[in-house]
Scaffold this motif. Structure first.
Motif, PDB file in Angstrom:
ATOM      1  N   VAL A  95       0.832  -1.199   0.000  1.00  0.00           N
ATOM      2  CA  VAL A  95       0.000   0.000   0.000  1.00  0.00           C
ATOM      3  C   VAL A  95       0.874   1.258   0.000  1.00  0.00           C
ATOM      4  O   VAL A  95       0.701   2.157  -0.828  1.00  0.00           O
ATOM      5  CB  VAL A  95      -0.944   0.016   1.229  1.00  0.00           C
ATOM      6  N   THR A  96       1.815   1.329   0.934  1.00  0.00           N
ATOM      7  CA  THR A  96       2.601   2.551   1.116  1.00  0.00           C
ATOM      8  C   THR A  96       3.816   2.623   0.209  1.00  0.00           C
ATOM      9  O   THR A  96       4.286   3.709  -0.128  1.00  0.00           O
ATOM     10  CB  THR A  96       3.086   2.659   2.570  1.00  0.00           C
ATOM     11  N   GLY A  97       4.348   1.473  -0.199  1.00  0.00           N
ATOM     12  CA  GLY A  97       5.594   1.438  -0.954  1.00  0.00           C
ATOM     13  C   GLY A  97       6.721   0.911  -0.089  1.00  0.00           C
ATOM     14  O   GLY A  97       6.550   0.671   1.109  1.00  0.00           O
ATOM     15  N   SER A  98       7.892   0.730  -0.670  1.00  0.00           N
ATOM     16  CA  SER A  98       9.027   0.173   0.077  1.00  0.00           C
ATOM     17  C   SER A  98      10.337   0.664  -0.516  1.00  0.00           C
ATOM     18  O   SER A  98      10.386   1.165  -1.651  1.00  0.00           O
ATOM     19  CB  SER A  98       8.973  -1.353   0.054  1.00  0.00           C
ATOM     20  N   SER A  99      11.402   0.520   0.260  1.00  0.00           N
ATOM     21  CA  SER A  99      12.748   0.887  -0.197  1.00  0.00           C
ATOM     22  C   SER A  99      13.376  -0.308  -0.908  1.00  0.00           C
ATOM     23  O   SER A  99      13.351  -1.431  -0.397  1.00  0.00           O
ATOM     24  CB  SER A  99      13.627   1.306   0.984  1.00  0.00           C
ATOM     25  N   ILE A 100      13.910  -0.055  -2.094  1.00  0.00           N
ATOM     26  CA  ILE A 100      14.553  -1.134  -2.851  1.00  0.00           C
ATOM     27  C   ILE A 100      15.989  -0.733  -3.165  1.00  0.00           C
ATOM     28  O   ILE A 100      16.325   0.453  -3.213  1.00  0.00           O
ATOM     29  CB  ILE A 100      13.794  -1.436  -4.162  1.00  0.00           C
TER      30      ILE A 100
END
Length: 331
Positions: A95-100
């Motif tokens: 939902v919020t996104g993530s660090s890649i």
């Protein structure tokens, strides 16, 4: 303007020109009604929600056009529209996104999730467990998302429309009170009347292979919506109307049929929704009738019935209407 309305108006000429707002939001409603039949009250309340910069929870049985109505309202604006289908296996990062990890720079970068939109449609919000629902808390109240210690602002305007099936349905999770409190409105969508359903069938048959959604065109942009939201804040409120709102809120706290009354956040929500309701009708002041119109949808999901009343089949909306009707309107 009636004599009663004039009592709540400012003692000088209209301070705010609401002509464009009324025309533009009326155009949005007209675009949606090209496809949706018999949901005028739902459409109006969703427009009030946008003007008040609030979020709406839309509940109803499957197949009553909850998702389609919200989607078409979003399509009638030029904003960035996102849709998220909530499922039991959905994770907060979905939902919020993530660090890649960016292999080119060997550094982490944030990949934004679908919550970063102007109008976000969350389909079947109560299909996901509490852990995923909690990912919405921060962005819905503070207009930001915090991931890995970094804070990212969501675009403005930012409005969440969430649909849910009745909690008695299999595979649904009850939304916690803290989550419900983030929604300005809870709107119940019922079945259409006989003639309305006849019209639905006739229109569906007449259009045959046409894509109905293509009939809806964007008529208002995000800058205009932000301007309209600023205008709402300037709507005049008479002291007697403030008193009327507070009486409604205080009565929810002392009502013997409720175990939980409305909070100060609820009174603010009631005020802002009433302002937007008035502006949508071209008025720059609110009356008790505006408060009465929005109160069940603003307060119904923020109070809790006693177990006895719940077993007797009462609803919180019914109790709120009783409370509102029992308070004398200042004349």
């Amino acid at each position: 303007m009636s004599e009663l309305d004039s009592k709540y108006a400012p003692d000088f000429e209209n301070r705010i020109d609401l002509t464009v707002l009324e025309a533009k939001m009326g155009a949005v409603a007209s675009e949606v009604k090209k496809v949706i039949v018999g949901q005028d009250d739902v459409i109006r309340k969703l427009l009030i929600s946008i003007l008040a910069a609030g979020h709406s929870l839309i509940e109803g049985m499957p197949g009553v056009a909850k998702t389609l109505t919200a989607k078409l309202i979003a399509k009638s604006t030029h904003g960035d529209f996102k849709r998220i289908q909530f499922t039991p296996d959905l994770m907060p990062s979905d939902v919020t996104g993530s660090s890649i990890l960016d292999l080119k720079t060997n550094e982490f970068r944030f990949l934004k999730g679908p919550i970063f939109g102007n109008i976000v449609l969350i389909d079947e919000i109560n299909r996901a467990p509490a852990k995923t629902q909690s990912s919405l808390f921060e962005c819905m109240s503070e207009y930001q998302v915090t991931v890995d210690g970094h804070t990212y602002a969501v675009p403005r305007p930012f409005v969440v429309f969430a649909t849910q099936n009745p909690i008695e349905h299999e595979g649904t999770y009850r939304l916690p009170e803290a989550q419900l409190d983030r929604f300005l409105f809870k709107i119940n969508v019922g079945y259409p009347a006989f003639e309305e359903e006849m019209d639905i069938l006739r229109e569906h048959h007449a259009q045959k292979a046409k894509n109905k959604e293509e009939l809806v065109q964007p008529v208002v942009d995000t800058e205009e919506l932000l301007h309209f939201q600023d205008l709402i804040k300037q709507v005049f409120v008479h002291d007697e109307v403030f008193s009327y709102i507070v009486q409604v809120i205080f009565n929810t706290r002392s009502n013997p049929n409720l175990t939980l009354g409305a909070s100060p956040r609820a009174s603010i929500a009631l005020l802002e929704a009433s302002k937007a309701c008035a502006a949508l009708q071209g008025r720059d002041f609110i009356t008790p009738d505006d408060v009465k119109y929005v109160a069940p949808n603003v307060l119904g999901h923020r109070v809790i019935l006693t177990p006895e009343k719940e077993m007797e089949g009462f609803t919180s909306d019914y109790i709120i209407r009783q409370i509102v009707d029992s308070i004398e309107i200042p004349r």
